[in-house]
Motif scaffolding. Sequence first.
Motif, PDB file in Angstrom:
ATOM      1  N   LYS A 122      -3.795   1.296   2.987  1.00 28.18           N
ATOM      2  CA  LYS A 122      -2.973   2.279   4.139  1.00 28.18           C
ATOM      3  C   LYS A 122      -2.139   1.365   5.040  1.00 28.18           C
ATOM      4  N   ALA A 123      -0.903   2.075   5.193  1.00 30.01           N
ATOM      5  CA  ALA A 123      -0.151   1.421   6.049  1.00 30.01           C
ATOM      6  C   ALA A 123       0.061   2.188   7.327  1.00 30.01           C
ATOM      7  N   PHE A 124      -0.309   1.886   8.772  1.00 33.38           N
ATOM      8  CA  PHE A 124      -0.449   2.454   9.563  1.00 33.38           C
ATOM      9  C   PHE A 124       0.824   2.223  10.493  1.00 33.38           C
ATOM     10  N   MET A 125       1.980   3.390  10.604  1.00 28.84           N
ATOM     11  CA  MET A 125       3.110   3.039  10.834  1.00 28.84           C
ATOM     12  C   MET A 125       3.627   4.537  11.623  1.00 28.84           C
ATOM     13  N   TYR A 177       9.535   3.661   3.541  1.00 30.93           N
ATOM     14  CA  TYR A 177       9.483   5.092   3.305  1.00 30.93           C
ATOM     15  C   TYR A 177      10.367   5.435   2.119  1.00 30.93           C
ATOM     16  N   ASN A 178      11.355   4.599   1.927  1.00 30.82           N
ATOM     17  CA  ASN A 178      12.295   4.999   0.917  1.00 30.82           C
ATOM     18  C   ASN A 178      11.936   4.054  -0.554  1.00 30.82           C
ATOM     19  N   SER A 179      10.585   3.549  -0.543  1.00 27.90           N
ATOM     20  CA  SER A 179       9.951   2.780  -1.548  1.00 27.90           C
ATOM     21  C   SER A 179       9.067   3.508  -2.349  1.00 27.90           C
ATOM     22  N   VAL A 180       8.491   2.896  -3.326  1.00 29.62           N
ATOM     23  CA  VAL A 180       7.556   3.311  -4.241  1.00 29.62           C
ATOM     24  C   VAL A 180       6.181   3.323  -3.465  1.00 29.62           C
ATOM     25  N   LEU A 200       2.065   5.350   3.468  1.00 27.13           N
ATOM     26  CA  LEU A 200       2.307   5.464   4.741  1.00 27.13           C
ATOM     27  C   LEU A 200       1.212   6.433   5.643  1.00 27.13           C
ATOM     28  N   VAL A 201       0.777   6.112   6.589  1.00 29.58           N
ATOM     29  CA  VAL A 201      -0.047   7.234   7.472  1.00 29.58           C
ATOM     30  C   VAL A 201       0.688   7.159   8.887  1.00 29.58           C
ATOM     31  N   ASN A 202       1.162   8.387   9.389  1.00 32.30           N
ATOM     32  CA  ASN A 202       2.088   8.331  10.337  1.00 32.30           C
ATOM     33  C   ASN A 202       1.189   8.283  11.709  1.00 32.30           C
ATOM     34  N   ASP A 203       0.447   7.103  11.777  1.00 30.63           N
ATOM     35  CA  ASP A 203      -0.366   6.825  13.061  1.00 30.63           C
ATOM     36  C   ASP A 203      -0.293   5.328  13.090  1.00 30.63           C
ATOM     37  N   ASP A 204       0.160   5.044  14.246  1.00 27.01           N
ATOM     38  CA  ASP A 204       0.359   3.307  14.371  1.00 27.01           C
ATOM     39  C   ASP A 204      -0.938   2.843  15.259  1.00 27.01           C
ATOM     40  N   LEU A 205      -2.045   3.847  15.371  1.00 32.64           N
ATOM     41  CA  LEU A 205      -3.457   3.339  15.842  1.00 32.64           C
ATOM     42  C   LEU A 205      -3.313   2.830  17.240  1.00 32.64           C
ATOM     43  N   ARG A 206      -2.100   3.248  17.810  1.00 32.73           N
ATOM     44  CA  ARG A 206      -1.972   2.709  19.175  1.00 32.73           C
ATOM     45  C   ARG A 206      -1.676   3.842  20.123  1.00 32.73           C
TER      46      ARG A 206
END
Length: 282
Positions: free
Chosen positions: A115-118, A216-219, A224-230
């Motif tokens: 998961k990518a937290f951004m 966001y524009n990639s495969v 992406l998880v719309n949470d930066d954990l901050r």
Amino acid sequence: MKLAHLILAHSQPEQLERLIMRLTHPDADIYVHLDKKTDMAGFEHLAQLPNVFFIQNRVKVYWGSYNIVQATLNGFEEILRAGRPYQFVNLLSGQDYPLTSAENIHSYLNANPDKAFMNYLRFDPDWTEALPRIHEYHFNNLQIKGRYTLQKLVNKILPKRKLPNNLTPVGRSQWFTIPLHLVEYILTYWNQNPKLQRFIKLTWAPDEFIFQTILYNSVHKAQLVNDDLRYIDWSAGGVSPKTLTIDDAQALLASGKLFARKFDQTKDSAVLDLLDKQAIAQ
């Protein structure tokens, strides 16, 4: 689960050391990019700490400039060259601080592989105040006299800019935690798209959107998880978040986030003392 922390720092070696000690874990390495404008004196002893590495390819960083992106990319490259099997790369500033123990941070990420937290918003319709960043030319990265006068003239004469490759721009916060293979993807995409590089170098605060936009524009968008954990408090208004103090302790502890920003121990160290005690008790 091995984790690489990349810290962008420019001041306060004591607070940076405190942050490093809180991030220390048997499966964590800590990479520090120190602004090239900052003298290494006062920071050198930190390189003697276990699993702490200073980025060799330092750049001078100016607020809102492209060079923040370059500093991050340089850090990514040195992390990859290390050849270590990291699962995640965690991007922090020297004014960030964990809200939980290093063990809990590793456990959380281990339970959420790939998961990518951004934190990201679409410029249109969700973050329209950011549209001038890509529609106009910005010369703040050019350290030349009269650059803003020139910038105003150029934007008056030339047509509206357009982000290359038909990319949909998204962004908000520059701080994130993403898998290592997505760091590799970002670097590959960046290096293969010189037109995008030229565009971003004439953009204001591109660090807050370029990395999210590439993914966001990639495969890899589904990761992406719309949470930066901050935990970040923007309630004070302005272009910078609130500096957190002991008065924010309740909100910090109730946030459920892994990290928070920003802190300044020269103004309030009590809040950091409290967070340290909470981490020890966990």
